[in-house]
Enzyme design. Structure first.
Site, short mmCIF file in Angstrom:
data_model
loop_
_atom_site.label_atom_id
_atom_site.label_comp_id
_atom_site.label_asym_id
_atom_site.label_seq_id
_atom_site.Cartn_x
_atom_site.Cartn_y
_atom_site.Cartn_z
N ARG A 195 2.71 -12.18 -1.03
CA ARG A 195 1.37 -12.47 -0.50
C ARG A 195 0.72 -13.62 -1.24
NH1 ARG A 195 -0.71 -9.70 4.17
NH2 ARG A 195 0.58 -7.83 4.41
N ARG A 238 0.84 -1.20 0.00
CA ARG A 238 0.00 0.00 0.00
C ARG A 238 0.87 1.26 0.00
NH1 ARG A 238 -2.22 1.32 4.02
NH2 ARG A 238 -1.05 0.04 5.49
N ASP A 270 -7.98 -11.69 9.57
CA ASP A 270 -7.52 -10.29 9.51
C ASP A 270 -8.54 -9.23 9.92
OD1 ASP A 270 -5.30 -8.58 8.90
OD2 ASP A 270 -6.35 -7.97 7.10
N LYS A 328 0.55 -13.09 15.21
CA LYS A 328 -0.91 -13.16 15.11
C LYS A 328 -1.38 -14.35 14.26
CE LYS A 328 -3.05 -10.33 12.38
NZ LYS A 328 -3.70 -9.17 11.73
N THR A 329 -0.79 -14.48 13.08
CA THR A 329 -1.19 -15.57 12.19
C THR A 329 -0.82 -16.93 12.78
OG1 THR A 329 -0.95 -14.15 10.25
CG2 THR A 329 -0.94 -16.53 9.88
N LYS A 366 -8.11 -3.11 1.79
CA LYS A 366 -8.03 -2.15 2.88
C LYS A 366 -8.90 -0.93 2.65
CE LYS A 366 -5.41 -4.56 5.52
NZ LYS A 366 -6.04 -5.25 6.69
N SER A 406 2.72 -6.54 12.65
CA SER A 406 3.60 -7.47 11.95
C SER A 406 4.71 -7.97 12.85
CB SER A 406 4.19 -6.79 10.72
OG SER A 406 5.06 -7.65 10.02
N HIS A 432 -9.10 -4.97 13.50
CA HIS A 432 -8.02 -5.54 12.70
C HIS A 432 -7.42 -6.69 13.51
CE1 HIS A 432 -3.97 -4.89 10.45
NE2 HIS A 432 -4.74 -5.74 9.81
#
Length: 538
Positions: A323, A61, A258, A243-244, A202, A239, A221
């Site tokens: 990604r 982004r 997410d 989390k993942t 987003k 990041s 989020h």
């Protein structure tokens, strides 16, 4: 298939789609989109059958080129500044006209979809793309209507994504050739000059962050999963915090990875799929994500091992932000529909490279609001040129760049949800360093972090003694199954206690400094949840 003449032009519903372009493909299947991308030589297949593409100049982004139209509907409701950059309605109108003329002779891929798994709060989103693979991304990341729903589908929001269209900053009023503009009055998102698909995802997340609080729904989020008895856990984290990794639990069903909403009765996923970072991905580290990259999936900006079509996930030549986009059903333990009950446990994940925070601690409602506003983690020394010690990173609500309103509004709504649901436990989990800061201590074992999170979810910490942390005042459990008690109190793990106190005070000062931006609008309850200095500061 070429779309029927009678389908309306999303930019002018009184005209057929053929008034926008004569080459339009509507609601194509993933298989058809992949084949079209291959025929147009826009991508190749890897050895698992996933479509591999590159997004060109932009591989992430561009926050400084994301604008919101400032008009009567937003002038007093958007928190204007460096995050939410204002742009005039006439700039938007001029770009829309130019983009409309630009696509007259282009092939277009159009998709009707939803954002929000809970029908009570979802919005209808129509997407116009100039590449089949971008439309494939939208198929995966948004929710597809059923054939019956499609018959009665009414467009609410439109994403007009034309990467080939470049703005002229001197004429069009943008900062650069690329732009992403949200118009809440017209319900249109314009994206030009960038093919990075995350701008679409987003963009709609920002829209939901603006709309849902008006319905007493907290947009978040975070990832979410569900246990066999229906208990829901939420995982917030920037990041590098895990989390993942921590939410991808084979013993629990994945609601989403997410973006979610918390309504009066439900937790619901905003999306229909996952957009996972895959740098250094392996079957051992992330087996669920690795297995999800298969036929129909979209891989962005990866490279192959030389002479093969096997992806080298360690290759960051194009970007570290590689990604993978795939439907959530590609995860074996995904829950469909992606809706759960009010959460039982909420985890704020932080990688504290200062070695100050406990591996796990329990938060009061006020502390939860304070740490939600803080959104803290740390960049590790040595990861960037010139960084000699840990660098703090604060992102309010763990997603500041996607919040149209002031972050205190979301923190207040979180507090309201917690007051209405007093049985919800909120935990602060440090996945960073212990026994010293980065360079001296060591990273907290993932095995211990998993055991701490599991113990919290299984209520194994309910009856153990807790003591307040001397500076942050969060409650620290004094025992936990399968975790040495010696690591639970961070000060005890440092051989030099004075050094710990100095580091703790340094981190406390950084929290206080960051909080100044919210102090005026925050409640006294949140202000009092601030950490305290351990030593007398001269």
């Amino acid at each position: 298939m070429v779309m029927e003449m009678e389908y309306p032009n999303p930019l002018d519903k009184n005209k057929p789609m053929t008034s926008l372009s004569k080459k339009v493909y509507f609601q194509h299947t993933p298989e058809a989109l992949v084949q079209q991308a291959l025929d147009l030589e826009q991508g190749t297949l890897n050895d698992a059958g996933a479509l591999c593409i590159t997004t060109g100049k932009f591989t992430g982004r561009s926050p400084k080129d994301r604008f919101i139209v400032k008009d009567e509907s937003t002038v007093t409701t958007v928190d204007w500044g460096d995050v939410n950059i204002a742009i005039a309605p006439e700039v938007f109108d001029r770009l829309l006209q130019k983009m409309t003329a630009f696509v007259e002779e282009k092939e277009l891929w159009v998709r009707a979809c939803y954002a929000g798994a809970d029908p009570q709060y979802r919005i209808n989103v129509t997407v116009i793309n100039t590449t089949p693979w971008a439309n494939l991304f939208c198929h995966h990341l948004f929710i597809s209507p059923t054939e019956q729903e499609l018959i009665n589908y009414q467009q609410e929001w439109l994403i007009f994504q034309i990467p080939e269209f470049l703005a002229d900053p001197l004429v069009d009023g943008t900062r650069q050739e690329n732009f992403s503009i949200i118009n809440f009055s017209e319900k249109i998102i314009l994206i030009g000059g960038t093919a990075y698909t995350g701008e679409m995802k987003k963009g709609i997340f920002s829209v939901l962050n603006f709309l849902l609080p008006q319905q007493d729904v907290l947009p978040m989020h975070c990832s979410a999963n569900e246990g066999s008895n229906g208990d829901v856990a939420l995982f917030f984290g920037l990041s590098g915090t895990g989390k993942t990794t921590l939410s991808a639990d084979p013993e629990r069903k994945l609601i989403g990875d997410d973006e979610h909403g918390w309504s009066q009765e439900t937790i619901f996923n905003f999306e229909g799929g996952c957009y996972a970072k895959c740098i250094d991905l392996s079957a051992d580290k992330e087996p669920q994500i690795y297995a999800a990259i298969r036929s129909g999936s979209l891989l962005e900006n990866t490279r192959f091992f030389t002479g093969t079509n096997r992806v080298d996930y360690s290759d960051s030549t194009i970007t570290e932000n590689t990604r993978a986009a795939y439907p959530i059903m590609y995860i074996n333990e995904a829950k469909m529909p992606a809706i759960g009950k009010t959460p039982t446990n909420i985890f704020f994940l932080t990688c504290d490279a200062f070695g100050v925070l406990p591996p796990i601690s329990k938060l009061t409602t006020a502390q939860a609001m304070y740490h939600f506003l803080s959104g803290y983690t740390a960049k590790v020394a040595g990861t960037e040129i010139g960084i000699k010690e840990p660098q703090t990173t604060f992102s309010a609500c763990f997603g500041r760049v996607f919040l149209p309103a002031n972050p205190t509004a979301y923190a207040t709504l979180l507090g309201k949800k917690l007051e209405e649901n007093p049985n919800v436990n909120v935990w602060l989990v440090n996945t960073g360093w212990t026994g010293g800061s980065y360079g001296e201590g060591k990273r907290i074992s993932l095995r211990y972090t998993r055991a701490l999170v599991s113990a919290a979810i299984q209520e194994q910490l309910r009856d153990v003694p807790f003591v307040p942390h001397p500076s942050f005042l969060v409650l620290v459990p004094q025992s936990c199954p399968n975790v040495p008690a010696s690591i639970l109190n961070p000060r005890d793990t440092w051989s030099d206690k004075e050094a710990y106190d100095r580091q703790s005070d340094k981190l406390t000062g950084l929290f206080m400094q960051n909080f100044e931006a919210f102090r005026e609008q925050a409640s006294e309850e949140i202000r009092q949840a601030s950490p305290k200095f351990l030593r007398k500061i001269k």
